[in-house]
Motif scaffolding. Structure first.
Motif, PDB file in Angstrom:
ATOM      1  N   ALA A  90       0.680  -1.076  -0.459  1.00 60.71           N
ATOM      2  CA  ALA A  90      -0.216   0.151   0.070  1.00 60.71           C
ATOM      3  C   ALA A  90       0.675   0.966  -0.399  1.00 60.71           C
ATOM      4  O   ALA A  90       0.634   1.982  -0.284  1.00 60.71           O
ATOM      5  CB  ALA A  90      -1.014  -0.207   1.527  1.00 60.71           C
ATOM      6  N   LEU A  91       1.733   1.502   0.914  1.00 59.89           N
ATOM      7  CA  LEU A  91       2.727   2.963   0.383  1.00 59.89           C
ATOM      8  C   LEU A  91       3.464   2.430  -0.322  1.00 59.89           C
ATOM      9  O   LEU A  91       3.808   3.490  -0.385  1.00 59.89           O
ATOM     10  CB  LEU A  91       4.149   2.653   1.864  1.00 59.89           C
ATOM     11  N   SER A  92       3.635   1.797  -1.264  1.00 63.00           N
ATOM     12  CA  SER A  92       4.144   2.131  -2.519  1.00 63.00           C
ATOM     13  C   SER A  92       3.694   2.684  -3.565  1.00 63.00           C
ATOM     14  O   SER A  92       3.596   3.259  -4.408  1.00 63.00           O
ATOM     15  CB  SER A  92       4.834   0.297  -3.374  1.00 63.00           C
ATOM     16  N   VAL A  93       2.103   2.395  -3.441  1.00 65.27           N
ATOM     17  CA  VAL A  93       1.147   3.080  -4.041  1.00 65.27           C
ATOM     18  C   VAL A  93       1.141   4.251  -3.631  1.00 65.27           C
ATOM     19  O   VAL A  93       1.081   5.181  -4.733  1.00 65.27           O
ATOM     20  CB  VAL A  93      -0.267   2.384  -4.407  1.00 65.27           C
ATOM     21  N   ALA A  94       1.031   4.788  -2.647  1.00 64.63           N
ATOM     22  CA  ALA A  94       1.519   5.538  -1.793  1.00 64.63           C
ATOM     23  C   ALA A  94       2.161   6.755  -3.042  1.00 64.63           C
ATOM     24  O   ALA A  94       1.948   7.860  -2.654  1.00 64.63           O
ATOM     25  CB  ALA A  94       1.341   6.550  -0.778  1.00 64.63           C
ATOM     26  N   ALA A  95       3.689   5.678  -2.858  1.00 68.88           N
ATOM     27  CA  ALA A  95       5.141   6.682  -2.560  1.00 68.88           C
ATOM     28  C   ALA A  95       5.220   6.887  -4.595  1.00 68.88           C
ATOM     29  O   ALA A  95       5.752   6.949  -4.943  1.00 68.88           O
ATOM     30  CB  ALA A  95       5.715   6.035  -2.121  1.00 68.88           C
ATOM     31  N   LEU A  96       3.998   6.390  -5.403  1.00 66.85           N
ATOM     32  CA  LEU A  96       4.444   5.820  -6.632  1.00 66.85           C
ATOM     33  C   LEU A  96       4.849   7.151  -7.528  1.00 66.85           C
ATOM     34  O   LEU A  96       5.741   7.109  -7.437  1.00 66.85           O
ATOM     35  CB  LEU A  96       3.097   5.631  -7.332  1.00 66.85           C
ATOM     36  N   HIS A 202      -5.820  15.229   0.366  1.00 66.18           N
ATOM     37  CA  HIS A 202      -5.256  14.690  -0.992  1.00 66.18           C
ATOM     38  C   HIS A 202      -3.529  14.249  -0.265  1.00 66.18           C
ATOM     39  O   HIS A 202      -3.886  14.391   0.925  1.00 66.18           O
ATOM     40  CB  HIS A 202      -4.919  15.888  -1.654  1.00 66.18           C
ATOM     41  N   ALA A 203      -3.369  13.324  -1.055  1.00 60.88           N
ATOM     42  CA  ALA A 203      -2.048  12.396  -0.730  1.00 60.88           C
ATOM     43  C   ALA A 203      -1.340  13.619  -1.112  1.00 60.88           C
ATOM     44  O   ALA A 203       0.144  13.268  -1.846  1.00 60.88           O
ATOM     45  CB  ALA A 203      -2.373  11.413  -1.732  1.00 60.88           C
ATOM     46  N   VAL A 204      -1.068  14.661  -0.975  1.00 62.96           N
ATOM     47  CA  VAL A 204       0.458  15.666  -1.746  1.00 62.96           C
ATOM     48  C   VAL A 204       0.462  16.436  -0.251  1.00 62.96           C
ATOM     49  O   VAL A 204       0.418  16.147   1.015  1.00 62.96           O
ATOM     50  CB  VAL A 204       0.025  16.070  -2.637  1.00 62.96           C
ATOM     51  N   ALA A 205       1.843  17.371  -0.288  1.00 61.64           N
ATOM     52  CA  ALA A 205       1.883  18.429   0.732  1.00 61.64           C
ATOM     53  C   ALA A 205       0.920  19.080   0.662  1.00 61.64           C
ATOM     54  O   ALA A 205       0.827  19.792   0.470  1.00 61.64           O
ATOM     55  CB  ALA A 205       3.196  18.668   0.699  1.00 61.64           C
ATOM     56  N   TYR A 206      -0.076  18.430   1.916  1.00 62.18           N
ATOM     57  CA  TYR A 206      -0.964  19.490   2.420  1.00 62.18           C
ATOM     58  C   TYR A 206      -1.057  19.343   3.819  1.00 62.18           C
ATOM     59  O   TYR A 206      -2.097  18.216   4.133  1.00 62.18           O
ATOM     60  CB  TYR A 206      -2.278  18.093   1.569  1.00 62.18           C
ATOM     61  N   PRO A 207      -1.367  19.939   4.621  1.00 61.85           N
ATOM     62  CA  PRO A 207      -1.111  19.812   6.213  1.00 61.85           C
ATOM     63  C   PRO A 207      -2.489  19.650   6.949  1.00 61.85           C
ATOM     64  O   PRO A 207      -2.651  18.545   7.665  1.00 61.85           O
ATOM     65  CB  PRO A 207      -1.138  21.763   6.999  1.00 61.85           C
ATOM     66  N   THR A 208      -3.535  19.510   6.097  1.00 62.62           N
ATOM     67  CA  THR A 208      -4.445  18.985   6.919  1.00 62.62           C
ATOM     68  C   THR A 208      -4.467  17.628   6.697  1.00 62.62           C
ATOM     69  O   THR A 208      -5.303  16.477   7.349  1.00 62.62           O
ATOM     70  CB  THR A 208      -5.526  19.433   6.496  1.00 62.62           C
ATOM     71  N   THR A 209      -4.270  16.958   5.490  1.00 66.46           N
ATOM     72  CA  THR A 209      -4.053  15.770   5.143  1.00 66.46           C
ATOM     73  C   THR A 209      -2.789  14.639   6.647  1.00 66.46           C
ATOM     74  O   THR A 209      -3.079  14.130   7.396  1.00 66.46           O
ATOM     75  CB  THR A 209      -3.377  15.410   3.988  1.00 66.46           C
ATOM     76  N   HIS A 471      -5.183   8.013  -5.846  1.00 65.99           N
ATOM     77  CA  HIS A 471      -4.180   9.308  -6.833  1.00 65.99           C
ATOM     78  C   HIS A 471      -5.425  10.200  -7.613  1.00 65.99           C
ATOM     79  O   HIS A 471      -6.274   9.371  -7.966  1.00 65.99           O
ATOM     80  CB  HIS A 471      -2.892   9.077  -7.482  1.00 65.99           C
ATOM     81  N   PRO A 472      -4.815  11.708  -8.058  1.00 67.07           N
ATOM     82  CA  PRO A 472      -6.291  11.493  -9.418  1.00 67.07           C
ATOM     83  C   PRO A 472      -6.337  11.172  -9.931  1.00 67.07           C
ATOM     84  O   PRO A 472      -5.016  11.687 -10.611  1.00 67.07           O
ATOM     85  CB  PRO A 472      -5.866  13.378  -9.366  1.00 67.07           C
TER      86      PRO A 472
END
Length: 611
Positions: A90-96, A202-209, A471-472
């Protein structure tokens, strides 16, 4: 008889170990395949552009890891290996985006956050000067220690917070349900990453996430603090190790994002109130004997007030919400607007709901059933402390649910989906506990192995459904968040060599984010730019009359991402292909700069045809 059983278990363990070896080899092969296929240009879909070998390898690894973990292997180490394999998949998909060598991942807000981090790095802005400096500071420190570029360390910071979520959700589940399958079910549930909805999180640099990903840390420490009397682990006075860690974690949440900190602060207040009521009424309940959260709540509130009360943006946000509540605007207007756009693109709101929230709905139902059972008198197979923790978790969701309703009624764009993201972190834990209890009750039922396989298959299906919407991409009618080096270089050159009296106007959105990236977000140079949000009017663009859209000369940057998004994904809904072609044909429009993914046009309405 015992010998036969031992031999059967030994064979089962050996087969599981061989399967895990195959899974780790498949995952390693997948990661190497992705790394050796770096992005060469803008990719509208990261899924389509990534080699099939990656998806095949990750799929095999996740399937093996989930099936072995959920079935409950005889060997504890095998179970841990299966959980590790599933988590790494799962982490590999997030870090794709990192594996694929993206220059940066995250258009919009993340570019501004990278600009802020650069300001921290060069000393132009102190972390105390902004609302949520945590991920920026972490990224800068990581860059300083590793020597990596700041853009890369910011992407790594995002991945680290996902890892934190994947680690602490199963710990929370195990603290509540002390059963054999708790860690495995909690881990697999965490892999679904349901707080990411691509609307408010979102799966990006987004402080809320990042704040939401950190929330399970606070919850786990709060549970430990409540049941820890501190008799043998005192540091100074009444301060214990877990108490110190809890205080540091609540402070960290404030620095990550005050908006999400309010959710947890409200939860602490409610939990402390519940503890007071149980003690006051003399009820025979574990909560009455738990360590009181009063001091931690007071410290949390003090830190929050000291940090937030000085920020003007906080008062502006409160005023905006109050104004929205008093206005006659339609609640959820942003969603209604998107629904109409989806219809024109051939989609529907129902389709998007299933894609983004289908799995979340299943877990929400499980969490609701568990909550009703707890409030009705308890849950079998969970001890008194675990039941108390469940009550705490139920209370934790109350403030966020309230804010969700308030922001929805105030029609605050899509900010209410930020609270949905927080609620899904709580739902993930509660849903996993419900599944753990269900699995434990089936432990004595004949055919348990068949049921466990069915559950494992269901988990794998859930993982697939969540992964394809993580991912979008065109699958959810959103463009990839990739930012290419050529795009950044193009904007950098354009901004550095521009005529200062000439404004910029972008396609769909103005150049604001790249200005934030280049100049910094609050520097005098950036603040002097009044045209940060200027856009090319879509009507003029579609009609091929861009030159008549402006009264003065205007720069129009066009990137490969703009063209792909507007002509392929949105099929010319706002900016059509003919409009892009017209930029090359009009006498009043000159291309003044270009690279392979960026073109800058100068639109001069005063230019003559013969000039």
């Amino acid at each position: 008889m015992t010998t036969d059983t031992d031999r059967t278990e030994s064979r089962g363990t050996r087969r599981a170990r061989i399967a895990l070896l195959v899974g780790f080899v498949a995952l390693t092969t997948a990661v190497i395949a992705a790394h050796r296929s770096p992005a060469r240009s803008y990719e509208l879909s990261i899924y389509e552009a990534t080699p099939l070998l990656f998806w095949g390898g990750v799929g095999v690894a996740a399937l093996i890891g989930v099936v072995i973990a959920v079935r409950g292997p005889a060997s504890r180490r095998v179970g841990q290996g299966a959980t590790l394999l599933a988590g790494a998949s799962a982490l590999s998909v997030a870090a794709l985006p990192i594996l694929r060598g993206y220059y940066f991942y995250g258009k919009g807000d993340p570019l501004s956050h990278l600009g802020w981090a650069r300001m921290f790095e060069v000393g132009v802005l102190h972390p105390a000067g902004m609302r949520y400096p945590a991920i920026h500071t972490i990224s800068v420190q990581l860059s300083s220690v590793t020597g990596l570029e700041l853009r890369l360390t910011m992407m790594l910071t995002v991945a680290v917070f996902f890892l934190v979520f994947l680690l602490f959700v199963p710990l929370c589940v195990a603290a509540i349900a002390d059963t054999r399958s708790a860690i495995a079910v909690g881990a697999v549930s965490a892999l679904l990453l349901m707080p990411i909805n691509n609307l408010g999180t979102h799966a990006v640099a987004y402080p809320t996430t990042q704040a939401i990903m950190f929330a399970p840390v606070v919850l786990y420490l709060a549970m430990g603090y409540a049941s820890d009397r501190g008799d043998h682990r005192r540091l100074v006075g009444n301060v214990t190790g877990v108490g110190l860690l809890l205080a540091l974690s609540t402070t960290a949440v404030v620095l990550l994002h005050p908006q999400q900190a309010v959710n947890l602060l409200g939860a602490f207040v409610l939990i402390a109130t519940l503890q007071y009521l149980y003690r006051r009424l003399g009820r025979n309940h574990p909560i009455a004997t738990h360590r009181r959260l009063y001091a931690q709540t007071g410290l949390f509130g003090l830190v929050f007030l000291l940090w937030s009360a000085r920020l003007e943006r906080v008062y502006e946000a409160v005023a905006a919400i109050a104004s929205g509540l008093l206005s006659a605007s339609q609640p959820g207007g942003a969603v209604a607007s998107r629904a109409s756009s989806l219809t024109l693109l051939g989609g529907s709101l129902e389709e998007m709901f299933v894609k983004l929230f289908g799995v979340s709905l299943v877990y929400a139902v499980l969490a609701a059933v568990l909550a009703v059972a707890v409030l009705a008198g308890g849950v079998g197979r969970i001890d008194d402390d675990g039941t108390a923790y469940l009550e705490y978790l139920i209370l934790t969701g109350v403030p966020a649910a309230g804010f969700f309703v308030v922001f929805l009624l105030a029609n605050a764009q899509t900010q209410y989906f930020r609270y949905h993201g927080f609620l899904m972190a709580i739902v993930t834990i509660l849903g996993a506990v419900a599944l753990t209890v269900g699995i434990d009750r089936l432990s004595d039922v004949r055919g348990r192995s068949v049921l466990s396989v069915a559950l494992a298959v269901a988990f794998v299906a859930f993982l697939v459904l969540q992964a394809v919407a993580f991912h979008p991409s065109p699958y959810i009618y959103q463009p990839n968040s990739q930012v290419t080096e050529a795009e950044v270089d193009g904007y950098t050159t354009a901004l550095e060599h521009r005529n200062e009296s000439t404004a910029f106007a972008g396609i769909r959105s103005g150049p604001r984010r790249f200005i934030d990236l280049h100049y910094g977000t609050t520097t005098p140079a950036a603040e002097r730019i009044s045209w940060r949000r200027y856009v090319v009017p879509q009507g003029h663009f579609r009609n091929g009359t861009v030159e008549s859209a402006f009264d003065d000369p205007t720069y129009v940057p066009v990137t490969e991402a703009d063209v792909e998004r507007e002509t392929v994904l949105y099929e010319g809904f706002r900016y059509n292909e003919a409009g892009f072609e017209q930029l090359e044909q009009e006498a009043e429009i000159d291309r003044v700069q270009a690279n392979d993914q960026f073109e800058l046009y100068l639109v001069d309405p005063n230019a003559s045809v013969g000039g």
